[in-house]
Design a protein around this motif. Structure first.
Motif: not given
Length: 234
Positions: A161-164, A167-169, A171-176, A181-185
């Protein structure tokens, strides 16, 4: 015959004394090494947050110099650690105000800017400034971080949950960079730790992964109870 009897008696006494002498030597060696074993035991209990000196009164004179030298080393290490922590905290505090003021000025500039190129430049500057402010906040947390308090202030944290959330925080750098990003538990990743410390760990892991992944790349983050890593996949 008398001489043979005496020789036999001496050999018999010698054979009986040898095991006794071996036992006495073994006891003497163990007694001599006992102070060293106690020093080793005391050193195992020491940590960066627990560097109180050893009591040299309980050691023989041969070891007092060694114990005193170790105590001097503990004092220097603790003093150096405290100075480093204080410097980090002071530097972070000093940076917070000018960074916040600069952010306000950039936001004001963005509101009144009419040129698209100026707006784009200011937006990029704000993104870089936000990352710098985030780094300063991490430095403040690290400067306040104490090993004993970490152990006494633990809670169950859902790492996936912390990883997700991170990732949301980001998001700007990821979209740029157009990164997927794939998170698998893999298994239950709920661990007992300090939430703020784990947040810093996940944030740094994700930040490095985004920074060093090529544009349009894919990051896989397998999460489990025993390990957490991020790597680029094709």
């Amino acid at each position: 015959e008398i001489r043979l009897s005496l020789v036999g008696s001496e050999m018999c006494i010698r054979d009986r004394l040898i095991p006794i002498l071996i036992l006495l030597m073994s006891w003497a060696i163990r007694s001599g090494l006992r102070p060293l074993s106690y020093i080793a035991y005391q050193l195992k209990k020491r940590s960066l947050s627990r560097l109180e000196p050893l009591d040299s009164k309980h050691y023989p004179s041969e070891l007092k110099q060694l114990v005193n030298s170790m105590n001097e080393l503990f004092e220097r290490v603790q003093s150096s650690s405290e100075r480093e922590r204080q410097f980090t905290a002071d530097a972070a505090h000093e940076l917070r105000t000018p960074l916040s003021v600069t952010k306000i000025h950039l936001q004001n500039t963005l509101m009144v800017a009419t040129n698209s190129q100026v707006k784009e430049s200011v937006e990029k500057a704000l993104k870089g400034l936000d990352r710098l402010i985030q780094l300063v906040e991490q430095l403040l947390v690290l400067s306040r971080l104490d090993f004993e308090s970490v152990l006494s202030d633990q809670q169950t944290v859902d790492v996936a949950k912390l990883c997700f959330e991170q990732i949301d925080e980001n998001k700007i750098q990821i979209d740029e960079k157009n990164i997927d990003i794939d998170v698998s538990e893999i298994d239950s990743a709920k661990v007992l730790c300090k939430d703020s410390s784990m947040s810093i760990l996940v944030r740094n892991l994700l930040d490095n992964a985004i920074r060093y992944t090529r544009d349009g790349g894919r990051i896989h983050i397998p999460v489990s109870y025993t390990h957490l890593r991020a790597h680029e996949t094709k």
